[in-house]
Write a protein that holds these residues in place. Structure first.
Motif, mmCIF file in Angstrom:
data_model
loop_
_atom_site.group_PDB
_atom_site.id
_atom_site.type_symbol
_atom_site.label_atom_id
_atom_site.label_comp_id
_atom_site.label_asym_id
_atom_site.label_seq_id
_atom_site.Cartn_x
_atom_site.Cartn_y
_atom_site.Cartn_z
ATOM 1 N N HIS A 45 0.877 -1.171 0.000
ATOM 2 C CA HIS A 45 0.000 0.000 0.000
ATOM 3 C C HIS A 45 0.913 1.220 0.000
ATOM 4 N N GLN A 46 0.763 2.066 -0.991
ATOM 5 C CA GLN A 46 1.621 3.246 -1.163
ATOM 6 C C GLN A 46 3.102 2.853 -1.120
ATOM 7 N N SER A 47 3.419 1.804 -1.866
ATOM 8 C CA SER A 47 4.789 1.271 -2.023
ATOM 9 C C SER A 47 5.379 0.680 -0.744
ATOM 10 N N LYS A 48 4.548 0.418 0.260
ATOM 11 C CA LYS A 48 5.041 -0.172 1.504
ATOM 12 C C LYS A 48 4.434 -1.561 1.668
ATOM 13 N N PRO A 49 5.272 -2.602 1.762
ATOM 14 C CA PRO A 49 4.748 -3.956 1.994
ATOM 15 C C PRO A 49 3.999 -4.012 3.329
ATOM 16 N N CYS A 50 2.782 -4.540 3.290
ATOM 17 C CA CYS A 50 1.964 -4.519 4.505
ATOM 18 C C CYS A 50 1.147 -5.799 4.702
ATOM 19 N N GLY A 51 1.372 -6.786 3.857
ATOM 20 C CA GLY A 51 0.666 -8.043 4.029
ATOM 21 C C GLY A 51 1.202 -9.080 3.076
ATOM 22 N N TYR A 52 0.770 -10.317 3.282
ATOM 23 C CA TYR A 52 1.245 -11.394 2.415
ATOM 24 C C TYR A 52 0.245 -12.522 2.337
ATOM 25 N N LEU A 53 0.457 -13.348 1.324
ATOM 26 C CA LEU A 53 -0.428 -14.457 0.989
ATOM 27 C C LEU A 53 0.438 -15.646 0.615
ATOM 28 N N ALA A 54 0.049 -16.833 1.052
ATOM 29 C CA ALA A 54 0.715 -18.062 0.609
ATOM 30 C C ALA A 54 -0.350 -19.027 0.113
ATOM 31 N N LEU A 55 -0.141 -19.529 -1.092
ATOM 32 C CA LEU A 55 -1.070 -20.458 -1.720
ATOM 33 C C LEU A 55 -0.380 -21.787 -1.978
ATOM 34 N N VAL A 56 -1.169 -22.857 -1.888
ATOM 35 C CA VAL A 56 -0.649 -24.194 -2.166
ATOM 36 C C VAL A 56 -1.576 -24.856 -3.181
ATOM 37 N N PRO A 57 -1.143 -24.912 -4.454
ATOM 38 C CA PRO A 57 -1.965 -25.556 -5.476
ATOM 39 C C PRO A 57 -1.940 -27.084 -5.337
ATOM 40 N N ASN A 58 -3.108 -27.700 -5.510
ATOM 41 C CA ASN A 58 -3.196 -29.156 -5.539
ATOM 42 C C ASN A 58 -3.977 -29.525 -6.805
ATOM 43 N N LYS A 59 -3.241 -29.704 -7.891
ATOM 44 C CA LYS A 59 -3.859 -29.980 -9.194
ATOM 45 C C LYS A 59 -4.646 -31.288 -9.190
ATOM 46 N N SER A 60 -4.130 -32.300 -8.502
ATOM 47 C CA SER A 60 -4.785 -33.612 -8.538
ATOM 48 C C SER A 60 -6.174 -33.581 -7.898
ATOM 49 N N GLU A 61 -6.379 -32.695 -6.910
ATOM 50 C CA GLU A 61 -7.688 -32.580 -6.269
ATOM 51 C C GLU A 61 -8.472 -31.367 -6.759
ATOM 52 N N ASN A 62 -7.884 -30.582 -7.683
ATOM 53 C CA ASN A 62 -8.528 -29.366 -8.190
ATOM 54 C C ASN A 62 -8.822 -28.355 -7.096
ATOM 55 N N LYS A 63 -7.896 -28.267 -6.108
ATOM 56 C CA LYS A 63 -8.091 -27.369 -4.970
ATOM 57 C C LYS A 63 -6.894 -26.448 -4.815
ATOM 58 N N LEU A 64 -7.177 -25.248 -4.347
ATOM 59 C CA LEU A 64 -6.146 -24.268 -4.045
ATOM 60 C C LEU A 64 -6.284 -23.905 -2.572
ATOM 61 N N MET A 65 -5.215 -24.133 -1.825
ATOM 62 C CA MET A 65 -5.236 -23.839 -0.392
ATOM 63 C C MET A 65 -4.658 -22.452 -0.137
ATOM 64 N N ILE A 66 -5.355 -21.682 0.683
ATOM 65 C CA ILE A 66 -4.783 -20.460 1.232
ATOM 66 C C ILE A 66 -4.083 -20.873 2.520
ATOM 67 N N SER A 67 -2.771 -20.931 2.466
ATOM 68 C CA SER A 67 -1.993 -21.317 3.635
ATOM 69 C C SER A 67 -1.860 -20.143 4.603
ATOM 70 N N LYS A 68 -1.668 -18.944 4.035
ATOM 71 C CA LYS A 68 -1.528 -17.743 4.842
ATOM 72 C C LYS A 68 -2.131 -16.575 4.086
ATOM 73 N N ILE A 69 -2.823 -15.730 4.828
ATOM 74 C CA ILE A 69 -3.313 -14.470 4.282
ATOM 75 C C ILE A 69 -3.368 -13.500 5.456
ATOM 76 N N TYR A 70 -2.437 -12.557 5.468
ATOM 77 C CA TYR A 70 -2.280 -11.664 6.612
ATOM 78 C C TYR A 70 -2.036 -10.235 6.169
ATOM 79 N N VAL A 71 -2.619 -9.303 6.910
ATOM 80 C CA VAL A 71 -2.418 -7.875 6.674
ATOM 81 C C VAL A 71 -2.047 -7.234 8.010
ATOM 82 N N ASP A 72 -1.020 -6.402 7.989
ATOM 83 C CA ASP A 72 -0.576 -5.647 9.161
ATOM 84 C C ASP A 72 -1.760 -4.858 9.728
ATOM 85 N N ILE A 73 -1.906 -4.865 11.039
ATOM 86 C CA ILE A 73 -3.030 -4.196 11.699
ATOM 87 C C ILE A 73 -3.112 -2.712 11.320
#
Length: 164
Positions: A63-91
């Protein structure tokens, strides 16, 4: 802006964000000792590097060129599922719809790659996050208690969002 974590500098930045955000958010829910253990086990530089090697996809949001959150995804093609492992935003950046932007990014990625389901786990006592996910269309599928070592467990709900 959302950018993929690729470089060592990106990993270091993600680790710094994880330490800050996990301490802000989880200390009241699970206590400082478990936060310290989980950040070290799952969000240290070595843990994130290993996860990237194992197929996780990490992304930083700015946000305004300052990193303030992150996301981690884990694709599972064999099950056709995408896991959100982490999704966080600085308070300090909550209320700017950054979490929604990360979720919309995830949904777009799921559709582009033909995943049928997005899923994640949320601590049962993380009531605000559970309400947020339910508002976004996720539903609780089941309860999960998982031993993560050192005498700690993750006491979670598994939530799913079906993709059209």
């Amino acid at each position: 802006m959302i950018k993929q974590v690729i470089s060592i500098a990106d990993i270091k930045l993600t680790t710094q964000l994880a330490h800050k955000i996990w301490n802000q958010h989880y200390e009241p829910i699970i206590g400082q000792d478990q936060v310290n253990y989980m950040v070290d086990k799952f969000q240290s530089e070595s843990a994130i590097t290993k996860q990237l090697e194992d197929g996780y996809l990490y992304f930083l949001i700015e946000h305004q060129s300052k990193p303030c959150g992150y996301l981690a995804l884990v694709p599972n093609k064999s099950e056709n599922k995408l896991m959100i492992s982490k999704i966080y935003v600085d308070i300090d950046y909550r209320g700017l719809s950054l979490g929604t932007k990360l979720l919309e990014f995830t949904i777009k990625k799921a559709k582009t790659e033909s995943f049928k389901t997005i899923w994640l786990t949320v601590n049962k006592y993380n009531t605000n996050s559970i309400k947020w996910y339910e508002k976004k269309g996720f539903r609780i599928i089941k309860e999960i208690v998982m031993d993560i070592g050192n005498g700690y467990v993750m006491d979670d709900y598994l939530l799913e969002l079906l993709i059209n």
